[in-house]
Enzyme design. Structure first.
Site, short mmCIF file in Angstrom:
data_model
loop_
_atom_site.label_atom_id
_atom_site.label_comp_id
_atom_site.label_asym_id
_atom_site.label_seq_id
_atom_site.Cartn_x
_atom_site.Cartn_y
_atom_site.Cartn_z
CE LYS A 261 14.12 -7.98 -3.39
NZ LYS A 261 14.38 -6.59 -3.82
C1 PLP Z 1 14.33 -5.46 -2.94
C2 PLP Z 1 15.20 -4.31 -3.27
C3 PLP Z 1 15.53 -3.32 -2.32
C4 PLP Z 1 14.98 -3.31 -0.93
O1 PLP Z 1 15.50 -4.32 -0.13
P1 PLP Z 1 14.72 -4.79 1.16
O2 PLP Z 1 15.44 -5.94 1.69
O3 PLP Z 1 13.32 -5.14 0.69
O4 PLP Z 1 14.70 -3.61 2.09
C5 PLP Z 1 16.40 -2.30 -2.70
N1 PLP Z 1 16.89 -2.24 -3.95
C6 PLP Z 1 16.59 -3.16 -4.88
C7 PLP Z 1 17.16 -3.01 -6.24
C8 PLP Z 1 15.75 -4.23 -4.58
O5 PLP Z 1 15.46 -5.12 -5.53
#
Ligand code: PLP
Length: 456
Positions: A111
């Protein structure tokens, strides 16, 4: 000079806007998500030219295609150079099957890629207009630190994060509270839902309008565009100069923001043969693709890949839009997408916790590759795909599975499965020794409001 790209709402009931408006608004007024009306392309030659570039330069070349009418090249260059000051390792597991570690940013989760660039873009426009705003958010642990770190040190933005006093781990707390500067962290003696209720109330409180409160939610177009870049990066690094080749990605998915970045990369011209969409037990999308029936999962199921416990992915409306359909914010489909084309491009599979744990054990024992639960869902998805269709490919076929968090973020689970403690990445080291800045507040709207007013 070409026309700037316009952004439409997936609900189709709001005016089209510029990138800047879409970025600063977040959600469209009809509650839809903004999508680019036209998708710029990169030629094979341009893609080849990315080989060997450091990540931030790839980010510059790729995002420039969307943003060159929106900000000066130098400004964009400085933004990505500043946002992407960490490594993006590609690790071979076996044959030409790799994992891409998107876990080297300040909060050790993928993120960071989206949040850091969005934060800098928002700050850029605010500065131009000589405006300030306050990002207000509630967290149950991880979102708060990603937001706080993404906006940390940006002059025109203040960040206020509320967390439930007793519901976050010490490590999660310290990732937010040791920042200081423009980041204010408030512990509430209540639950996560209480924090959210306080935030909601503040957003609708006219007496606080002068603070220009804003949320930094995950559906912002400013988070989607940065997530296109690492797909190009992986291909350019692993297939230098070879435009006769194609790649298959496996994407562990929750809200589908990550995979939407990949879809846009494909639409821009990256030769992606297939996306493997791996969900945990929240399998509403694999069922949709298989049966053309959409049912949200309410409440969502609790799996060990906790950031993917999503029973109704908010970015699904964007995927449906790319295939000619219309889905509203509640998941109602008023126009069906082209499922046949979707199935050509995507393979979706649901991975349960048992297989997730087995995959962590197996990849470590066989290949000495350490995965955490989210990345393990992605890798398990890749193995399921190979089991079904592997005979169609020789072992030179290029596969990349995304590892979305650092194993050290899930020490208990890893310890249970492998009996070892993953080493902390640089970004999480030394937190214990840093000073914390915390404001405490009762679970009372009046107290919270007074605290806000006194802070600004
Ligand atoms: C948010 C997140 C995801 C999922 O990603 P999306 O874009 O919501 O599909 C996967 N792994 C981690 C560690 C995350 O923080």
């Amino acid at each position: 000079m070409k026309e700037p790209i316009k952004y439409y709402s997936t609900n189709l009931k709001a005016p089209k806007v510029s990138f800047r408006e879409a970025l600063l608004k977040g959600l469209a007024p009809d509650r839809g998500l903004y999508m680019p009306e036209t998708i710029p392309t990169m030629t094979a030659r341009e893609i080849n030219a990315l080989s060997g570039m450091p990540y931030y330069k790839v980010a510059y070349e790729v995002t420039k295609k969307f943003l060159y009418t929106e900000l000066a090249d130098d400004d964009l260059y400085n933004i990505v150079k500043n946002a992407y000051d960490f490594e993006v390792p590609l690790e071979k597991v076996h044959d030409e099957k790799h994992i891409m570690r998107l876990d080297q940013g300040p909060t050790a989760s993928f993120k960071d890629f989206a949040a850091r660039m969005m934060g800098r873009l928002i700050n850029y426009y605010l500065k131009q207009e000589n405006r300030r705003l306050v990002i207000l958010t509630a967290t149950s642990g991880d979102t708060g630190s990603a937001i706080a770190n993404a906006f940390y040190g940006l002059n025109n933005i203040k960040v206020v994060v509320l967390y439930p006093e007793k519901e976050v781990t010490a490590r999660q707390r310290k990732q937010m509270t040791t920042l200081g500067k423009n980041v204010q962290i408030i512990s509430i003696n209540g639950k996560f839902d209480d924090c959210q209720a306080l935030v909601k109330k503040a957003f609708s409180d006219h007496e606080l309008e002068y603070l220009h409160l804003s949320s930094a939610n995950s559906i912002n177009i400013g988070r989607l565009i940065p997530q296109i870049v690492y797909y190009f990066y992986a291909f350019a690094q692993l297939r230098p100069g070879n435009d006769n080749d194609s790649i298959i990605f496996s994407v562990p998915s929750g809200n589908f923001g990550d995979m939407m970045g990949g879809m846009l990369a494909k639409k821009m011209g990256l030769p992606v043969e297939k996306f493997i969409i791996a969900t945990n037990e929240n399998d509403e999308f694999p069922i949709l693709l298989d049966k053309k029936v959409y049912n949200k999962i309410e409440p969502s199921k609790n799996c060990i890949s906790s950031a993917m416990n999503v029973g109704h992915p908010s970015n699904l409306a964007r995927l449906v839009a790319l295939y000619g359909g219309v889905m509203n914010e509640n998941g109602h489909i008023s126009k069906q997408p082209d499922y046949n084309l979707m199935r050509t491009d995507l393979y979706a599979v649901s991975i349960n916790d048992e297989l997730t744990r087995k995959t962590i054990k197996k990849t470590y024992d066989h290949y000495q590759v350490l995965l955490e639960p989210h990345g393990a869902v992605g890798w398990a998805g890749l193995e399921c795909f190979l089991e079904k269709y592997g005979q169609n490919y020789n072992n030179k076929k290029l596969f990349v599975s995304l590892e979305t968090a650092h194993p050290a973020k899930f020490p208990e689970e890893i310890h249970k499965i492998l009996n070892l403690d993953p080493e902390l990445p640089q970004s999480l080291k030394g937190l214990d020794k840093k000073q914390e800045f915390i404001d405490s507040c009762n679970n009372s709207y009046q107290d919270f409001k007074d605290l806000l007013k006194n802070s600004f």
